[in-house]
Design a protein around this motif. Structure first.
Motif, PDB file in Angstrom:
ATOM      1  N   LEU A 318       0.826  -1.209   0.000  1.00 51.46           N
ATOM      2  CA  LEU A 318       0.000   0.000   0.000  1.00 51.46           C
ATOM      3  C   LEU A 318       0.864   1.266   0.000  1.00 51.46           C
ATOM      4  N   ASP A 319       2.008   1.231   0.652  1.00 49.35           N
ATOM      5  CA  ASP A 319       2.946   2.363   0.597  1.00 49.35           C
ATOM      6  C   ASP A 319       3.392   2.633  -0.828  1.00 49.35           C
ATOM      7  N   LEU A 320       3.626   1.568  -1.561  1.00 48.51           N
ATOM      8  CA  LEU A 320       4.112   1.670  -2.931  1.00 48.51           C
ATOM      9  C   LEU A 320       3.159   2.479  -3.810  1.00 48.51           C
ATOM     10  N   PHE A 321       1.860   2.343  -3.542  1.00 53.64           N
ATOM     11  CA  PHE A 321       0.852   2.981  -4.392  1.00 53.64           C
ATOM     12  C   PHE A 321       0.115   4.137  -3.702  1.00 53.64           C
ATOM     13  N   GLY A 322       0.590   4.534  -2.528  1.00 56.30           N
ATOM     14  CA  GLY A 322      -0.065   5.625  -1.810  1.00 56.30           C
ATOM     15  C   GLY A 322      -1.456   5.257  -1.339  1.00 56.30           C
ATOM     16  N   LEU A 323      -1.633   4.021  -0.894  1.00 59.19           N
ATOM     17  CA  LEU A 323      -2.966   3.510  -0.542  1.00 59.19           C
ATOM     18  C   LEU A 323      -3.052   3.058   0.917  1.00 59.19           C
ATOM     19  N   GLN A 324      -2.203   3.614   1.775  1.00 59.35           N
ATOM     20  CA  GLN A 324      -2.239   3.210   3.188  1.00 59.35           C
ATOM     21  C   GLN A 324      -3.598   3.483   3.829  1.00 59.35           C
ATOM     22  N   HIS A 325      -4.320   4.464   3.293  1.00 61.72           N
ATOM     23  CA  HIS A 325      -5.620   4.796   3.891  1.00 61.72           C
ATOM     24  C   HIS A 325      -6.669   3.715   3.629  1.00 61.72           C
ATOM     25  N   CYS A 326      -6.356   2.743   2.761  1.00 58.78           N
ATOM     26  CA  CYS A 326      -7.284   1.629   2.502  1.00 58.78           C
ATOM     27  C   CYS A 326      -7.165   0.528   3.553  1.00 58.78           C
ATOM     28  N   LEU A 327      -6.118   0.603   4.383  1.00 57.10           N
ATOM     29  CA  LEU A 327      -5.932  -0.349   5.480  1.00 57.10           C
ATOM     30  C   LEU A 327      -6.611   0.223   6.710  1.00 57.10           C
ATOM     31  N   ILE A 328      -7.625  -0.471   7.196  1.00 56.83           N
ATOM     32  CA  ILE A 328      -8.468   0.145   8.230  1.00 56.83           C
ATOM     33  C   ILE A 328      -8.480  -0.666   9.528  1.00 56.83           C
ATOM     34  N   ASN A 329      -8.899   0.033  10.572  1.00 58.60           N
ATOM     35  CA  ASN A 329      -9.170  -0.577  11.866  1.00 58.60           C
ATOM     36  C   ASN A 329     -10.686  -0.614  12.035  1.00 58.60           C
ATOM     37  N   LEU A 330     -11.223  -1.769  12.347  1.00 59.07           N
ATOM     38  CA  LEU A 330     -12.682  -1.909  12.446  1.00 59.07           C
ATOM     39  C   LEU A 330     -13.292  -0.950  13.463  1.00 59.07           C
ATOM     40  N   ASN A 331     -12.506  -0.586  14.477  1.00 57.69           N
ATOM     41  CA  ASN A 331     -13.039   0.272  15.544  1.00 57.69           C
ATOM     42  C   ASN A 331     -12.993   1.759  15.207  1.00 57.69           C
ATOM     43  N   SER A 332     -12.325   2.115  14.118  1.00 59.30           N
ATOM     44  CA  SER A 332     -12.237   3.541  13.781  1.00 59.30           C
ATOM     45  C   SER A 332     -12.436   3.754  12.277  1.00 59.30           C
ATOM     46  N   PHE A 333     -13.403   3.064  11.710  1.00 58.25           N
ATOM     47  CA  PHE A 333     -13.664   3.173  10.279  1.00 58.25           C
ATOM     48  C   PHE A 333     -14.382   4.479   9.964  1.00 58.25           C
ATOM     49  N   CYS A 334     -13.903   5.186   8.941  1.00 59.44           N
ATOM     50  CA  CYS A 334     -14.450   6.506   8.627  1.00 59.44           C
ATOM     51  C   CYS A 334     -15.106   6.592   7.241  1.00 59.44           C
ATOM     52  N   GLY A 335     -15.336   5.481   6.606  1.00 56.57           N
ATOM     53  CA  GLY A 335     -15.973   5.499   5.295  1.00 56.57           C
ATOM     54  C   GLY A 335     -15.121   4.855   4.216  1.00 56.57           C
ATOM     55  N   VAL A 336     -15.745   4.526   3.107  1.00 50.69           N
ATOM     56  CA  VAL A 336     -15.047   3.873   1.996  1.00 50.69           C
ATOM     57  C   VAL A 336     -13.946   4.801   1.473  1.00 50.69           C
ATOM     58  N   PRO A 337     -12.700   4.327   1.392  1.00 46.88           N
ATOM     59  CA  PRO A 337     -11.585   5.193   0.974  1.00 46.88           C
ATOM     60  C   PRO A 337     -11.727   5.655  -0.482  1.00 46.88           C
ATOM     61  N   PHE A 338     -11.349   6.911  -0.722  1.00 44.48           N
ATOM     62  CA  PHE A 338     -11.284   7.409  -2.096  1.00 44.48           C
ATOM     63  C   PHE A 338      -9.911   7.057  -2.671  1.00 44.48           C
ATOM     64  N   ILE A 339      -9.890   6.608  -3.922  1.00 42.84           N
ATOM     65  CA  ILE A 339      -8.629   6.213  -4.566  1.00 42.84           C
ATOM     66  C   ILE A 339      -8.463   6.981  -5.873  1.00 42.84           C
ATOM     67  N   ASP A 340      -7.325   7.629  -6.022  1.00 41.15           N
ATOM     68  CA  ASP A 340      -6.973   8.312  -7.271  1.00 41.15           C
ATOM     69  C   ASP A 340      -6.334   7.285  -8.206  1.00 41.15           C
ATOM     70  N   TRP A 341      -7.148   6.680  -9.066  1.00 45.01           N
ATOM     71  CA  TRP A 341      -6.664   5.586  -9.892  1.00 45.01           C
ATOM     72  C   TRP A 341      -5.651   6.045 -10.939  1.00 45.01           C
ATOM     73  N   ASN A 342      -5.727   7.287 -11.384  1.00 42.64           N
ATOM     74  CA  ASN A 342      -4.727   7.783 -12.331  1.00 42.64           C
ATOM     75  C   ASN A 342      -3.331   7.739 -11.717  1.00 42.64           C
ATOM     76  N   SER A 343      -3.240   8.184 -10.473  1.00 45.84           N
ATOM     77  CA  SER A 343      -1.958   8.160  -9.772  1.00 45.84           C
ATOM     78  C   SER A 343      -1.491   6.725  -9.543  1.00 45.84           C
ATOM     79  N   VAL A 344      -2.402   5.858  -9.120  1.00 43.84           N
ATOM     80  CA  VAL A 344      -2.062   4.448  -8.863  1.00 43.84           C
ATOM     81  C   VAL A 344      -1.562   3.784 -10.132  1.00 43.84           C
ATOM     82  N   ASN A 345      -2.267   3.993 -11.238  1.00 40.72           N
ATOM     83  CA  ASN A 345      -1.897   3.338 -12.498  1.00 40.72           C
ATOM     84  C   ASN A 345      -0.563   3.841 -13.044  1.00 40.72           C
ATOM     85  N   THR A 346      -0.290   5.127 -12.832  1.00 40.61           N
ATOM     86  CA  THR A 346       1.010   5.667 -13.246  1.00 40.61           C
ATOM     87  C   THR A 346       2.137   5.005 -12.477  1.00 40.61           C
TER      88      THR A 346
END
Length: 373
Positions: A318-346
């Motif tokens: 997840l660090d590699l793609f800037g997606l650490q916010h997709c790793l969640i704790n069940l006790n502090s979930f704040c909503g479905v993460p937004f992902i910038d797919w253009n950045s990820v795909n690049t």
């Protein structure tokens, strides 16, 4: 060149199967002949012979009166549970089954290069015997190059015993090229084993979405749009999934049936699992490779940390793609993460190019060496 790949035994683990398929495909496209060396599959009796009539009778009662109508009566449960995944394995993966006695130095004459990887081949609890995954069966008389591609220790700390470190350190220093799947693996290789290692992508990320779509052209749609692939289910994860399904107005569908849950249900085909990523609007998982395929298919995902199976794998990916916010704790979930797919795909294209370049460069070196002999 003829390349032998040594990876973990292929059975019902989708990620393990598909990383083997992906690495084989990449090498074949480079023009190489590839075989996976695998331990022979043996289904040992679960009960003494004299007890089997009672076992069969009990299964028959469960099948007829216990609601477990899919339960096999006479077939070995382990053979039954992998009946669908085995179809994919034997259709798509080139394998050479070996008995324990056949893992020996005579294999050197059959292959030009020996390659270890990928997946958690350097984690003692999975890699048995561990030294085999450092090519201990080869002796010093052969000149076959030894490579590790995207090998994983599974955790940020080396779990080897002192004796295993001593033995594997000697073996690893015989490798011509070492690459690891997690960034922490480069530090372990340097600090504990005295070798330099490159950080490369998991083999599954070397193939494109279109490569995987070709495998599921005739697959029926999934029965929902919230893909659930949980390896270690708990009451908390069950509650979380039902809450997400309600809040997002999605229909969950499960893509994992483990042997530990219900023996009457074989593991779903690999193609079903892949199709799930096509049909899903959201994925909930605690699996490393499910996160990988969510990235490949550009599908939003929620990753529930699985500390028992190793958190470092998730952090590194997840660090590699800037997606650490997709790793969640069940006790502090704040909503479905937004992902910038253009950045990820690049980033994916850049990392894929670098990983393939490393692999091609090393193999070209060996080819030139063979040509000069």
């Amino acid at each position: 060149m003829k390349i032998a790949i040594i990876t973990l035994p292929l059975n019902t683990n989708y990620g393990g199967i598909l990383q083997a398929y992906a690495l084989q495909t990449v090498l074949q496209r480079m023009g190489h002949d590839v075989q996976h060396l695998q331990p022979k599959v043996e289904f040992h009796p679960l009960h003494p012979v004299w007890k089997m009539p009672f076992v069969w009778s009990k299964r028959l009662l469960r099948k007829c009166f216990g609601g477990e109508w899919r339960l096999p009566v006479f077939e070995h449960p382990h053979r039954w549970i992998r009946r669908y995944t085995d179809v994919f394995i034997y259709k798509h993966i080139e394998m050479r089954p070996l008995s324990d006695e056949e893992w020996n130095a005579s294999l050197a004459k059959d292959y030009d290069v020996f390659m270890v990887g990928s997946d958690q081949v350097w984690r003692p609890c999975y890699a048995l015997p561990l030294e085999r995954y450092f090519l201990s069966f080869l002796d010093d008389t052969g000149s076959n190059p030894r490579i590790a591609y995207a090998a994983s220790f599974g955790t940020e700390n080396c779990e080897f015993s002192a004796n295993q470190i001593l033995d594997c350190r000697k073996l690893l220093q015989k490798f011509s090229f070492v690459s690891v799947r997690e960034q922490s693996g480069t530090e372990i290789c340097k600090r504990i084993f005295g070798v330099n290692a490159s950080h490369v992508l998991d083999p599954t990320l070397l193939l494109s979405k279109d490569d995987y779509l070709k495998l599921i052209q005739d697959q029926s749609p999934s029965k929902g749009n919230l893909m659930v692939y949980i390896l270690d289910e708990t009451p908390d994860t069950q509650l979380f999934i039902s809450q997400i399904a309600a809040s997002e107005k999605l229909i969950p569908f499960n893509t994992n049936y483990s042997l530990g849950n219900r023996l009457g249900i074989p593991q779903l085909p690999v193609e079903n699992w892949l199709r799930g990523f096509v049909d899903a609007k959201l994925i909930i998982t605690d699996s490393f490779h499910a996160c990988v395929f969510a990235i490949i298919f550009n599908k939003p995902f929620i990753c529930i940390g699985n500390s028992e199976r190793g958190m470092e794998r998730f952090h590194s990916l997840l660090d590699l793609f800037g997606l650490q916010h997709c790793l969640i704790n069940l006790n502090s979930f704040c909503g479905v993460p937004f992902i910038d797919w253009n950045s990820v795909n690049t980033r994916l294209e850049e990392f894929r190019e670098c990983s393939l370049k490393d692999l091609k460069r090393v193999l070209k070196t060996f080819e030139r060496g063979r040509g000069s002999n």
